[in-house]
Design a protein around this motif. Structure first.
Motif, PDB file in Angstrom:
ATOM      1  N   SER A 190      -0.713   3.177  -5.536  1.00 30.59           N
ATOM      2  CA  SER A 190      -0.804   3.957  -4.300  1.00 30.59           C
ATOM      3  C   SER A 190       0.473   4.773  -4.092  1.00 30.59           C
ATOM      4  O   SER A 190       1.515   4.484  -4.671  1.00 30.59           O
ATOM      5  CB  SER A 190      -1.007   3.034  -3.092  1.00 30.59           C
ATOM      6  N   THR A 191       0.369   5.771  -3.233  1.00 31.10           N
ATOM      7  CA  THR A 191       1.533   6.609  -2.937  1.00 31.10           C
ATOM      8  C   THR A 191       2.609   5.803  -2.232  1.00 31.10           C
ATOM      9  O   THR A 191       3.797   5.958  -2.520  1.00 31.10           O
ATOM     10  CB  THR A 191       1.115   7.822  -2.082  1.00 31.10           C
ATOM     11  N   LEU A 192       2.220   4.923  -1.320  1.00 27.55           N
ATOM     12  CA  LEU A 192       3.200   4.089  -0.630  1.00 27.55           C
ATOM     13  C   LEU A 192       3.956   3.218  -1.633  1.00 27.55           C
ATOM     14  O   LEU A 192       5.175   3.067  -1.542  1.00 27.55           O
ATOM     15  CB  LEU A 192       2.531   3.223   0.437  1.00 27.55           C
TER      16      LEU A 192
ATOM     17  N   ARG B 173       6.091  11.901   4.394  1.00 31.90           N
ATOM     18  CA  ARG B 173       4.781  12.024   5.024  1.00 31.90           C
ATOM     19  C   ARG B 173       3.750  11.616   3.977  1.00 31.90           C
ATOM     20  O   ARG B 173       3.568  12.287   2.977  1.00 31.90           O
ATOM     21  CB  ARG B 173       4.532  13.457   5.475  1.00 31.90           C
ATOM     22  N   LEU B 174       3.094  10.476   4.240  1.00 27.95           N
ATOM     23  CA  LEU B 174       2.133   9.957   3.277  1.00 27.95           C
ATOM     24  C   LEU B 174       0.695  10.250   3.661  1.00 27.95           C
ATOM     25  O   LEU B 174      -0.182  10.216   2.828  1.00 27.95           O
ATOM     26  CB  LEU B 174       2.311   8.442   3.100  1.00 27.95           C
ATOM     27  N   GLU B 175       0.464  10.491   4.911  1.00 27.67           N
ATOM     28  CA  GLU B 175      -0.867  10.832   5.388  1.00 27.67           C
ATOM     29  C   GLU B 175      -0.723  12.045   6.290  1.00 27.67           C
ATOM     30  O   GLU B 175       0.389  12.475   6.577  1.00 27.67           O
ATOM     31  CB  GLU B 175      -1.480   9.649   6.131  1.00 27.67           C
ATOM     32  N   GLU B 176      -1.810  12.579   6.754  1.00 29.14           N
ATOM     33  CA  GLU B 176      -1.786  13.814   7.537  1.00 29.14           C
ATOM     34  C   GLU B 176      -0.728  13.808   8.642  1.00 29.14           C
ATOM     35  O   GLU B 176       0.097  14.684   8.719  1.00 29.14           O
ATOM     36  CB  GLU B 176      -3.176  14.087   8.135  1.00 29.14           C
ATOM     37  N   ASP B 177      -0.775  12.807   9.507  1.00 27.75           N
ATOM     38  CA  ASP B 177       0.164  12.765  10.628  1.00 27.75           C
ATOM     39  C   ASP B 177       0.985  11.482  10.647  1.00 27.75           C
ATOM     40  O   ASP B 177       1.469  11.077  11.693  1.00 27.75           O
ATOM     41  CB  ASP B 177      -0.592  12.902  11.958  1.00 27.75           C
ATOM     42  N   THR B 178       1.136  10.832   9.510  1.00 30.85           N
ATOM     43  CA  THR B 178       1.876   9.580   9.465  1.00 30.85           C
ATOM     44  C   THR B 178       3.110   9.733   8.591  1.00 30.85           C
ATOM     45  O   THR B 178       3.022  10.111   7.438  1.00 30.85           O
ATOM     46  CB  THR B 178       0.994   8.441   8.914  1.00 30.85           C
ATOM     47  N   CYS B 179       4.243   9.421   9.192  1.00 29.04           N
ATOM     48  CA  CYS B 179       5.511   9.511   8.469  1.00 29.04           C
ATOM     49  C   CYS B 179       6.136   8.125   8.363  1.00 29.04           C
ATOM     50  O   CYS B 179       5.865   7.241   9.173  1.00 29.04           O
ATOM     51  CB  CYS B 179       6.469  10.440   9.196  1.00 29.04           C
TER      52      CYS B 179
ATOM     53  N   GLU C 256       6.816   2.654   9.059  1.00 23.61           N
ATOM     54  CA  GLU C 256       5.977   3.702   9.635  1.00 23.61           C
ATOM     55  C   GLU C 256       6.559   4.110  10.984  1.00 23.61           C
ATOM     56  O   GLU C 256       7.006   3.275  11.767  1.00 23.61           O
ATOM     57  CB  GLU C 256       4.552   3.196   9.814  1.00 23.61           C
TER      58      GLU C 256
ATOM     59  N   SER D 192       4.761   9.848  14.786  1.00 23.77           N
ATOM     60  CA  SER D 192       5.266  10.735  13.740  1.00 23.77           C
ATOM     61  C   SER D 192       5.390  12.183  14.188  1.00 23.77           C
ATOM     62  O   SER D 192       6.384  12.842  13.898  1.00 23.77           O
ATOM     63  CB  SER D 192       4.367  10.667  12.506  1.00 23.77           C
TER      64      SER D 192
END
Length: 163
Positions: free
Chosen positions: A13-15, A124-130, A144, A148
Motif C-alpha cells: 500500500s501507499t501508506l 497526501r495519500l487520499e483526496e483530502d487526507t494528509c 493522520e 487536512s
C-alpha cells in the motif's frame, strides 16, 4: 536512492511505502542522536573541508548524518520519485500532533527556538487526507491530520483549483 526505491516497490500500500521510506531515511541519515543538529553540522563541515572546491556545497548523497532539514528533503525527493504528493514544512508542529510526544524535538536540539526551525513532511495519500511524517523522532509513526483541508490551507499548500 535506487536501492530504497526498489525496497519500496515491494510494499502493498501507499501508506506502507511512506512508512518504509521514512524509516529508510531515518537510518540512512544517522538514526537517532541525542544532539542531532550538532552531530550533523560537524559531519557536513568535515565533508565540505574534504571535498574538492564546490563553493561550500555538499551533495546530499554524501551526507551520512543529517539533521531534520536533510532528512525532510531526502524524504520529499523519494516521495516525488514514487508519485506520492509530499510537502516540505518548516516550523512548529500543529499542537494536536505533538500532544503525546509524536514530535519530540528535544531529540534534535536543546535550543528553545528549535521547534520553529524543525523540518518535517506532510503527505497526501487520499483526496483530502494528509499525514504528518517526521524522519527524526519516530519515523514509522505516520499521523493522520484530523482536519487536512484546514491544515493545508494554514500551511499555504491547499489546492487552489478546488472550491
Amino acid at each position: 536512492i535506487e536501492r530504497l526505491l526498489c525496497l519500496v516497490s515491494k510494499c502493498p500500500s501507499t501508506l506502507e511505502k511512506v512508512r518504509v521510506l521514512a524509516l529508510a531515511v531515518f537510518y540512512e541519515l544517522g538514526g537517532a542522536h541525542s544532539a542531532l543538529n550538532d552531530a550533523a553540522a560537524r559531519h557536513v563541515s568535515l565533508l565540505a573541508a574534504r571535498l574538492p572546491r564546490q563553493n561550500g556545497m555538499v551533495p546530499l548523497g554524501s551526507v551520512r548524518i543529517g539533521d531534520s532539514r536533510h532528512r525532510a528533503v531526502l524524504f520529499k525527493l523519494l516521495c516525488d520519485r514514487i508519485g506520492v504528493p509530499c510537502g516540505l514544512v518548516r516550523g512548529a508542529v500543529p499542537v494536536e500532533a505533538s500532544e503525546d510526544g509524536f514530535f519530540d524535538l528535544v531529540r534534535c536540539s536543546a535550543e528553545a527556538s528549535y521547534p520553529q526551525s524543525h523540518h518535517w513532511n506532510i503527505v497526501r495519500l487520499e483526496e483530502d487526507t494528509c499525514f504528518l511524517v517526521d524522519t527524526v523522532g519516530l519515523p514509522t509513526d505516520i499521523r493522520e491530520v484530523a482536519n487536512s483541508t484546514e491544515l493545508l490551507a494554514q500551511l499555504g499548500k491547499a489546492d487552489k483549483n478546488k472550491p
